[in-house]
Design a protein around this motif. Structure first.
Motif, PDB file in Angstrom:
ATOM      1  N   LEU A 235       0.820  -1.210   0.000  1.00 18.34           N
ATOM      2  CA  LEU A 235       0.000   0.000   0.000  1.00 18.34           C
ATOM      3  C   LEU A 235       0.854   1.261   0.000  1.00 18.34           C
ATOM      4  O   LEU A 235       0.554   2.231  -0.703  1.00 18.34           O
ATOM      5  N   VAL A 236       1.935   1.255   0.787  1.00 22.81           N
ATOM      6  CA  VAL A 236       2.809   2.434   0.847  1.00 22.81           C
ATOM      7  C   VAL A 236       3.493   2.660  -0.500  1.00 22.81           C
ATOM      8  O   VAL A 236       3.604   3.795  -0.972  1.00 22.81           O
ATOM      9  N   LEU A 237       3.944   1.577  -1.135  1.00 18.38           N
ATOM     10  CA  LEU A 237       4.576   1.717  -2.450  1.00 18.38           C
ATOM     11  C   LEU A 237       3.572   2.192  -3.498  1.00 18.38           C
ATOM     12  O   LEU A 237       3.918   2.972  -4.391  1.00 18.38           O
ATOM     13  N   ALA A 238       2.317   1.722  -3.389  1.00 22.47           N
ATOM     14  CA  ALA A 238       1.272   2.218  -4.291  1.00 22.47           C
ATOM     15  C   ALA A 238       1.051   3.712  -4.054  1.00 22.47           C
ATOM     16  O   ALA A 238       0.867   4.492  -5.005  1.00 22.47           O
ATOM     17  N   PHE A 240       3.317   5.752  -2.976  1.00 19.55           N
ATOM     18  CA  PHE A 240       4.499   6.409  -3.534  1.00 19.55           C
ATOM     19  C   PHE A 240       4.327   6.667  -5.029  1.00 19.55           C
ATOM     20  O   PHE A 240       4.600   7.771  -5.520  1.00 19.55           O
ATOM     21  N   LEU A 241       3.841   5.665  -5.752  1.00 20.29           N
ATOM     22  CA  LEU A 241       3.630   5.824  -7.192  1.00 20.29           C
ATOM     23  C   LEU A 241       2.569   6.888  -7.481  1.00 20.29           C
ATOM     24  O   LEU A 241       2.702   7.687  -8.415  1.00 20.29           O
ATOM     25  N   ALA A 242       1.513   6.897  -6.658  1.00 21.31           N
ATOM     26  CA  ALA A 242       0.470   7.910  -6.837  1.00 21.31           C
ATOM     27  C   ALA A 242       1.034   9.312  -6.574  1.00 21.31           C
ATOM     28  O   ALA A 242       0.713  10.272  -7.294  1.00 21.31           O
ATOM     29  N   TRP A 243       1.883   9.426  -5.554  1.00 27.69           N
ATOM     30  CA  TRP A 243       2.501  10.710  -5.226  1.00 27.69           C
ATOM     31  C   TRP A 243       3.381  11.197  -6.383  1.00 27.69           C
ATOM     32  O   TRP A 243       3.349  12.368  -6.760  1.00 27.69           O
ATOM     33  N   VAL A 244       4.170  10.271  -6.938  1.00 27.95           N
ATOM     34  CA  VAL A 244       5.064  10.616  -8.047  1.00 27.95           C
ATOM     35  C   VAL A 244       4.264  11.105  -9.248  1.00 27.95           C
ATOM     36  O   VAL A 244       4.598  12.128  -9.866  1.00 27.95           O
ATOM     37  N   ARG A 245       3.190  10.388  -9.582  1.00 25.46           N
ATOM     38  CA  ARG A 245       2.364  10.796 -10.719  1.00 25.46           C
ATOM     39  C   ARG A 245       1.749  12.169 -10.481  1.00 25.46           C
ATOM     40  O   ARG A 245       1.653  12.991 -11.394  1.00 25.46           O
ATOM     41  N   GLY A 246       1.323  12.412  -9.234  1.00 23.95           N
ATOM     42  CA  GLY A 246       0.734  13.704  -8.902  1.00 23.95           C
ATOM     43  C   GLY A 246       1.718  14.848  -9.074  1.00 23.95           C
ATOM     44  O   GLY A 246       1.374  15.912  -9.612  1.00 23.95           O
ATOM     45  N   ARG A 247       2.956  14.656  -8.645  1.00 22.96           N
ATOM     46  CA  ARG A 247       3.978  15.706  -8.794  1.00 22.96           C
ATOM     47  C   ARG A 247       4.288  15.953 -10.262  1.00 22.96           C
ATOM     48  O   ARG A 247       4.470  17.100 -10.691  1.00 22.96           O
ATOM     49  N   SER A 257      11.211   9.507 -11.842  1.00 21.36           N
ATOM     50  CA  SER A 257      10.337   9.744 -12.984  1.00 21.36           C
ATOM     51  C   SER A 257       9.663   8.451 -13.428  1.00 21.36           C
ATOM     52  O   SER A 257      10.319   7.400 -13.530  1.00 21.36           O
ATOM     53  N   THR A 258       8.382   8.515 -13.691  1.00 23.46           N
ATOM     54  CA  THR A 258       7.675   7.333 -14.178  1.00 23.46           C
ATOM     55  C   THR A 258       8.153   6.933 -15.570  1.00 23.46           C
ATOM     56  O   THR A 258       7.930   5.802 -16.010  1.00 23.46           O
TER      57      THR A 258
END
Length: 469
Positions: A235-238, A240-247, A257-258
């Protein structure tokens, strides 16, 4: 000749840095009994210290890679070496397991996370053509493989002749040598102090990886706790990915970077890297613990047995440049997995048939040869997929994935092993590593059949906030 001498001066500190970090990850395997008796702890306690060291590296390698752009590659290298050296000295004087974990697992782990990304970034930037980069990575990976495979022998000799504490003094002395050799090292890119750093992303990525590996470690003691930790990590890693996409959608630079995950070749290369180090560290911990706890061998005897793996890694890693000219990277990686898996099978068969120490040599030699063949091309595949502007990010991600493999190898194999050393757990742990190897072989088979040309020299637009030459 001057060019050759210059290349050697550049490579010497970088290769030694990789050596000492890999050495630290495996040399404690032969000190299990000595440390547990001296510090009044258990085999599982020492396993936790080893795994936490590898885990801290994996968790902080991505932020460490990102900081190289902000602080500069050489500055991060020297800072990491300094933190590592302090940790080694503290470990040598540790009165108990807690201080050992602070010095070895935490400080040495943090130091490694700071110093290893610059090693791979500098190598990629300073050696621009495929052949010279393959030779450079071959030398670095050879030293890394030797550090991991010879760690038990060197650590065993030092432990038997002096004390396990002297092995940490040895690490501190090597760090001093590396710092001295690094004085003439030039950073090809200027640092960018104004570049933003994604602190939230760093915390989320590190927390997710810590929860994930801690969950694996908890399997042997509490299944429900392990399941909860694994789910929390996912869940935390998910998040993290959501946070990265948001930024990224907001036009701000993220920790990772994604775009790095959109390259199929790089993704497959990362899988092979993770699997290779998982197998190397898993075999190292499993065999070392089995030899000492079940067979009753001392640290030197255990280290001598591992010499076969060291020789195998040395032979094939040093031939990386020549192999890269004759074979595709895909072919080398696939061959490496086939040879390594065969080595595990031989190791199991001969050890079951003949109880003598010599029975371990053929299997360990094959494992060393196989790993040495594929360590360098796997790194080269990933690093060469991206231009200069992305080298900080991909180097951090690459090293994080590799060190996550190391920590998973120790955690998975160690958890199986300590659950029943006298009940066939050795065979179960080795069989599990062979199955993981099959997964790595599958990923290697999906790589492109022709090598991709090196990318760091290509002209591409840098990401937002990237420093420019």
């Amino acid at each position: 000749m001057a060019a050759v001498a210059g290349a050697r001066r550049v490579l010497a500190p970088l290769a030694l840095a990789q050596f000492i970090c890999s050495f630290a990850g495996s040399n404690m395997n032969v000190m299990i009994n000595d440390i547990s008796k001296d510090l009044d702890t258990t085999v599982q306690g020492v396993q936790v210290a080893i795994t936490v060291f590898l885990l801290v590296m994996a968790a902080l390698m991505i932020p460490g890679g990102k900081l190289t752009d902000k602080w500069g590659r050489k500055r991060c290298l020297v800072a990491g070496l300094s933190v590592y050296g302090v940790g080694a000295v503290l470990s040598a004087a540790a009165p108990g397991l807690g201080v050992l974990i602070l010095g070895n697992s935490i400080l040495e782990g943090v130091g490694t996370a700071l110093l290893i990304p610059p090693v791979y970034i500098l190598t990629t930037l300073l050696f621009t053509d495929t052949a010279s980069r393959a030779r450079a990575f071959g030398a670095i990976m050879a030293m890394g493989g030797i550090g991991a495979a010879a760690g038990p022998l060197i650590g065993g000799l030092i432990t038997s002749a002096i004390s396990w504490r002297a092995a940490f003094v040895f690490q501190a002395l090597v760090i001093v040598v590396i710092v001295a050799l690094s004085r003439g090292l030039a950073d090809p890119l200027p640092p960018d102090p104004a570049r933003p750093f994604d602190t939230v992303g760093a915390v989320l990525s590190a927390a997710g990886l810590v929860l994930l590996v801690t969950g694996i470690l908890a399997v042997d003691n509490n299944g429900w706790l392990a399941l909860g930790l694994l789910l929390a990590g996912a869940l935390v890693l998910a998040g993290f990915l959501a946070w990265v996409r948001g930024r990224e959608r907001a036009g701000r630079e993220a920790l990772l970077s994604t775009a790095l995950f959109r390259d199929r070749t790089s993704n497959l290369g990362l899988v092979t890297q993770n699997t290779q180090w998982l197998m190397l560290m898993g075999v190292s911990f499993t065999v070392a613990a089995y030899l000492q706890v079940v067979r009753g061998y001392d640290a030197v005897e255990t280290g001598v047995i591992f010499t076969a793996a060291t020789l195998g890694i040395l032979a094939t890693s040093l031939a990386a440049g020549r192999l890269a000219r004759l074979h595709t990277q895909r072919g080398l990686i696939m061959t490496g997995f086939v040879v390594t898996i065969s080595g595990i099978a031989v190791l199991l068969a001969l050890v079951a048939w003949k109880p003598g120490a010599w029975a371990f040599a053929p299997g360990l030699l094959l494992i060393g040869l196989g790993l040495g063949v594929m360590l360098t091309p796997s790194v080269n595949v990933v690093q060469s997929c991206f231009p200069e502007a992305r080298q900080g990010e991909i180097s951090g991600l690459s090293r994080s994935v590799s060190n996550l493999g190391s920590s998973l190898g120790t955690a998975v194999a160690g958890t199986i092993l300590v659950s029943g050393l006298s009940k066939g757990a050795y065979a179960a742990a080795m069989a599990a590593l062979a199955v993981v190897g099959l997964g790595g072989l599958t990923a290697a088979a999906l790589l492109p059949r022709t090598a991709r040309p090196a990318a760091p020299g290509t002209a591409t637009a840098p990401p937002p906030g990237a420093s420019q030459q």
